[in-house]
Design a protein around this motif. Structure first.
Motif, short mmCIF file in Angstrom:
data_model
loop_
_atom_site.label_atom_id
_atom_site.label_comp_id
_atom_site.label_asym_id
_atom_site.label_seq_id
_atom_site.Cartn_x
_atom_site.Cartn_y
_atom_site.Cartn_z
N ILE A 103 -0.49 -38.47 2.77
CA ILE A 103 -1.64 -40.38 3.35
C ILE A 103 -2.00 -40.57 4.43
O ILE A 103 -2.68 -41.04 4.19
N GLU A 104 -0.89 -41.02 5.42
CA GLU A 104 -1.76 -40.89 6.84
C GLU A 104 -3.02 -39.89 7.14
O GLU A 104 -4.12 -40.55 7.47
N PRO A 105 -3.44 -38.55 6.88
CA PRO A 105 -4.46 -38.61 7.15
C PRO A 105 -5.91 -38.37 6.16
O PRO A 105 -6.69 -38.71 6.59
N THR A 106 -5.17 -38.74 4.48
CA THR A 106 -6.24 -39.03 4.07
C THR A 106 -6.93 -40.74 3.88
O THR A 106 -7.98 -40.77 4.21
N LEU A 107 -5.69 -41.59 5.37
CA LEU A 107 -6.24 -42.78 5.28
C LEU A 107 -7.29 -42.62 6.56
O LEU A 107 -8.29 -43.25 6.90
N SER A 108 -6.77 -41.40 7.65
CA SER A 108 -7.59 -41.45 8.82
C SER A 108 -8.58 -40.57 8.17
O SER A 108 -10.04 -41.23 8.77
N MET A 109 -9.16 -40.11 7.49
CA MET A 109 -10.68 -39.46 7.27
C MET A 109 -11.62 -40.50 6.54
O MET A 109 -12.40 -40.00 6.73
N LEU A 110 -10.70 -41.54 5.50
CA LEU A 110 -11.55 -42.19 4.36
C LEU A 110 -11.90 -43.76 5.45
O LEU A 110 -13.44 -43.54 5.17
N ARG A 111 -10.81 -43.71 7.21
CA ARG A 111 -11.66 -44.67 7.54
C ARG A 111 -12.59 -44.16 8.67
O ARG A 111 -14.04 -44.48 9.15
N ASN A 112 -13.15 -42.43 9.03
CA ASN A 112 -13.87 -42.22 10.05
C ASN A 112 -14.72 -41.72 9.11
O ASN A 112 -16.13 -42.59 9.63
N ALA A 113 -15.18 -41.60 8.09
CA ALA A 113 -16.22 -41.30 6.58
C ALA A 113 -16.34 -42.72 6.87
O ALA A 113 -17.81 -43.07 6.69
N LEU A 114 -16.09 -44.50 6.30
CA LEU A 114 -17.15 -44.89 6.45
C LEU A 114 -16.87 -45.87 7.87
O LEU A 114 -18.00 -46.95 7.58
N LEU A 115 -16.68 -45.06 8.66
CA LEU A 115 -17.67 -45.22 9.98
C LEU A 115 -19.30 -45.27 10.95
O LEU A 115 -19.71 -45.27 11.35
N GLU A 116 -19.16 -44.16 9.59
CA GLU A 116 -20.37 -43.34 9.26
C GLU A 116 -21.19 -43.86 9.00
O GLU A 116 -21.05 -44.69 8.13
N GLU A 117 -22.69 -44.41 9.18
CA GLU A 117 -24.03 -45.19 9.12
C GLU A 117 -24.66 -43.96 7.70
O GLU A 117 -24.24 -42.92 8.80
N PRO A 118 -24.62 -44.84 6.10
CA PRO A 118 -24.82 -43.38 5.48
C PRO A 118 -26.44 -43.06 5.78
O PRO A 118 -27.62 -44.23 5.98
N ALA A 119 -26.73 -41.90 5.81
CA ALA A 119 -28.17 -41.17 5.91
C ALA A 119 -28.83 -41.52 4.67
O ALA A 119 -30.23 -41.16 4.80
N HIS A 120 -28.36 -41.88 3.68
CA HIS A 120 -29.51 -41.03 2.24
C HIS A 120 -27.83 -42.67 1.44
O HIS A 120 -26.70 -42.76 1.51
N GLU A 121 -29.26 -42.53 0.13
CA GLU A 121 -28.62 -44.13 -0.61
C GLU A 121 -27.41 -43.38 -1.60
O GLU A 121 -26.21 -43.88 -1.54
N ALA A 122 -27.00 -41.70 -1.44
CA ALA A 122 -26.37 -40.94 -1.93
C ALA A 122 -24.71 -41.36 -1.64
O ALA A 122 -23.70 -40.76 -1.78
N ASP A 123 -25.02 -41.66 0.09
CA ASP A 123 -23.92 -40.94 0.85
C ASP A 123 -23.50 -42.94 1.10
O ASP A 123 -22.19 -43.27 0.74
N ARG A 124 -24.34 -44.19 0.74
CA ARG A 124 -24.01 -45.03 0.50
C ARG A 124 -23.25 -45.40 -0.54
O ARG A 124 -21.88 -46.21 -0.09
N ILE A 125 -22.74 -45.22 -1.99
CA ILE A 125 -22.84 -45.06 -2.78
C ILE A 125 -21.43 -44.46 -2.71
O ILE A 125 -20.23 -44.94 -2.87
#
Length: 183
Positions: A103-125
């Protein structure tokens, strides 16, 4: 081993493989769990008819999961192993380890992914969906922390209440019943 112990050990080995541990490790754990006294690696190897090296590797894995504890007996240089006899303690240890490893590694990955600025509409979705997953996992881990602090007797009472909790919340207006969809 008695027939009862043999059946338990065999079943636990089969179930272990479905839970993500190998059959050998599951059988070693089951034998230690039901044993009235601590066992050494030679005793385990003889009882299960496993090689000493397989038993040693299995014991290392069980120690890494904090499911067995090492003991020394007075006047004996061998290492002995025992498992907690309290099923609640075993469950809590397994849950904590799974959380730490999965769980902790998954949360860490998700937190990092959510900090990214979406470059495309697909990334935003994708981020919207990841946020939903993140929020659910966060909610579950908070609930897990709360449950971990409960005494086993209290936790057992709560679990025995089952659907009565939902009915209580519905009666107080705290939740609405979920109506299954028939599509």
């Amino acid at each position: 081993m008695t027939p009862l112990v043999r059946a338990f050990v065999g079943h636990f080995g089969e179930m272990g493989s479905r839970w993500g541990i190998n059959r050998t490790v599951g059988q070693i754990y089951a034998l230690i769990f039901v044993s009235p006294e601590p066992l050494n690696a030679d005793d385990i190897a003889a009882a299960l008819e496993f090689s000493r090296s397989n038993v040693s590797m299995g014991l290392k894995e069980l120690q890494a999961w904090r499911l067995v504890k090492l003991r020394h007996l007075p006047g004996d240089r061998r290492e002995y192993f025992e498992a907690p006899s309290d099923a609640w303690e075993v469950f809590r240890t397994l849950a904590e380890e799974r959380r730490r490893r999965e769980i902790e590694p998954t949360l860490s990955m998700l937190r990092n992914a959510l900090l990214e600025e979406p470059a495309h509409e697909a990334d935003r979705i994708a981020q919207e969906r990841m946020r939903g997953m993140h929020d659910l996992i966060e909610l579950m881990t908070t609930w897990f922390d709360d449950v971990q602090r409960l005494e086993p007797d209290t936790l057992a009472k709560l679990m025995k209440m089952g659907a009565k909790v939902q009915k209580l919340l519905e009666a107080t207006g705290a939740i609405k019943a979920r109506v299954p969809s028939h599509e």
